[in-house]
Design an enzyme around this catalytic site. Structure first.
Site, PDB file in Angstrom:
ATOM      1  N   CYS A   1       2.654   4.028   3.573  1.00  0.00           N
ATOM      2  CA  CYS A   1       1.429   3.468   4.146  1.00  0.00           C
ATOM      3  C   CYS A   1       1.339   1.971   3.833  1.00  0.00           C
ATOM      4  CB  CYS A   1       0.221   4.260   3.660  1.00  0.00           C
ATOM      5  SG  CYS A   1      -1.249   3.948   4.669  1.00  0.00           S
TER       6      CYS A   1
ATOM      7  N   HIS B   1       1.583  10.148   4.694  1.00  0.00           N
ATOM      8  CA  HIS B   1       1.470  10.262   3.229  1.00  0.00           C
ATOM      9  C   HIS B   1       2.101  11.552   2.704  1.00  0.00           C
ATOM     10  CE1 HIS B   1      -1.305   6.932   2.217  1.00  0.00           C
ATOM     11  NE2 HIS B   1      -1.757   7.091   3.442  1.00  0.00           N
TER      12      HIS B   1
ATOM     13  N   GLU C   1       2.823  12.148  -0.315  1.00  0.00           N
ATOM     14  CA  GLU C   1       2.245  12.442  -1.641  1.00  0.00           C
ATOM     15  C   GLU C   1       0.900  13.158  -1.507  1.00  0.00           C
ATOM     16  OE1 GLU C   1       1.815   9.733  -0.104  1.00  0.00           O
ATOM     17  OE2 GLU C   1       0.008   8.672  -0.737  1.00  0.00           O
TER      18      GLU C   1
END
Lengths: 84, 228
Positions: free
Chosen positions: B85, B202, B204
């Site tokens: 990002c 994302h 994560e």
């Protein structure tokens, strides 16, 4: 040394989408304005002291190359004028 | 092995990133950018957020933080790097990857789940998946539209450097399934060096089981496979 203002104008390259300009154009049309197109640009006015206008231009050029513009999406131009 | 998660002023995915990596058994620590990289580390993570308030352009200021000279040196020496990002925007702005991530075609911040298709499963970041596999990952960005010159995109494709493209749930890459107008529907690419990768979605946020979906964990596990 002479005092100069270098004006750096950073624009999106031809053909790169400008969604913010497109949104602005639509908003102007909503206000009743008639327009064929609209482009946006960022303008930076850099005050600096230099030996000559040429040196001031070169320094502003480097600023544009290294930070103010992103060469992947931007073109830029630099104008230098003496500052009061 | 310890992954250095670089925190800039305005990073906000740094702690999520550490939690996700540690859940996978990968040691990670947050590194404040002004302190430079630690003496020992085995990988670098540029996390998401809004470094420097996205002033000028997303990632532009952080890309010129002094720590980025160290980061570039480490990547050139083979250290694995993942930019997610805002970290992807910083990666492109700092020359670690080609292209640029700029304003979404919607001109809006978009926070939603998207599908991406694995384009190249032969990298540490994607070997957990099959080529053509469809992942569901979250995005949260206003400047995620991948832009690059046509010939440079052709080169990326020819060199198999595109990792993920936005697609529909069935893996079809279509205009409708492209959330931000990215050229070529590109969601993530390998960097200039093969050990670096940048992507806007994302992974994560798609690693901890408590969050309901874990499609992203394979990307983070790339650090284990890079084996520095």
């Amino acid at each position: 040394m002479t005092a100069y203002t270098a004006t750096v104008t950073v624009r999106l390259k031809h053909g790169v989408l400008d969604p913010e300009a497109e949104t602005t154009r639509k908003a102007l049309e909503r206000l009743g304005f008639d327009l064929e197109g609209l482009r946006s640009a960022d303008r930076f006015e850099v005050d600096l002291d230099a030996e000559s206008a040429q040196v001031a231009r070169e320094r502003a050029d480097e600023m544009a190359e290294r930070l103010l513009a992103n060469p992947t999406i931007h073109d830029y131009d630099v104008e230098v004028s003496e500052r009061e | 092995m310890t992954i250095a998660v670089v925190r800039f002023g305005g990073s906000n995915c740094d702690r999520d990133t550490v939690a996700a990596l540690e859940h996978l058994g990968i040691d990670a620590e947050i590194v404040w950018h002004e302190d430079g990289l630690p003496d020992e580390f085995s990988g670098i993570f540029l996390p998401g957020g809004f470094s420097y308030g996205d002033y000028l352009r997303a990632g532009a200021m952080a890309a010129h933080s002094p720590i980025m000279d160290e980061v570039r040196e480490a990547v050139e020496a083979g250290t694995p790097l993942l930019g997610i990002c805002n970290g992807a925007q910083i990666g492109c702005e700092s020359g670690l990857a080609e292209g640029a991530f700029t304003t979404n075609v919607s001109a809006r911040f978009q926070c939603e789940h998207v599908h991406v298709r694995v384009e190249n499963a032969d990298t540490p970041w994607t070997t957990a998946y099959e080529e053509g596999e469809v992942l569901e990952l979250p995005i949260a960005h206003a400047e995620g539209r991948f832009e690059i010159a046509d010939d440079a995109l052709d080169r990326l494709e020819a060199d198999d450097r595109i990792l993920f493209r936005y697609c529909d749930a069935d893996g079809n890459v279509t205009e409708e399934a492209n959330p931000n107008g990215s050229k070529g529907s590109v969601a993530g690419i390998l960097g200039v060096h093969d050990n670096a990768a940048v992507l806007m979605p994302h992974p994560e946020r798609s690693t901890l089981p408590d969050l309901g979906h874990t499609d992203g964990r394979g990307v983070l596990e790339g650090f284990e496979r890079s084996g520095t």
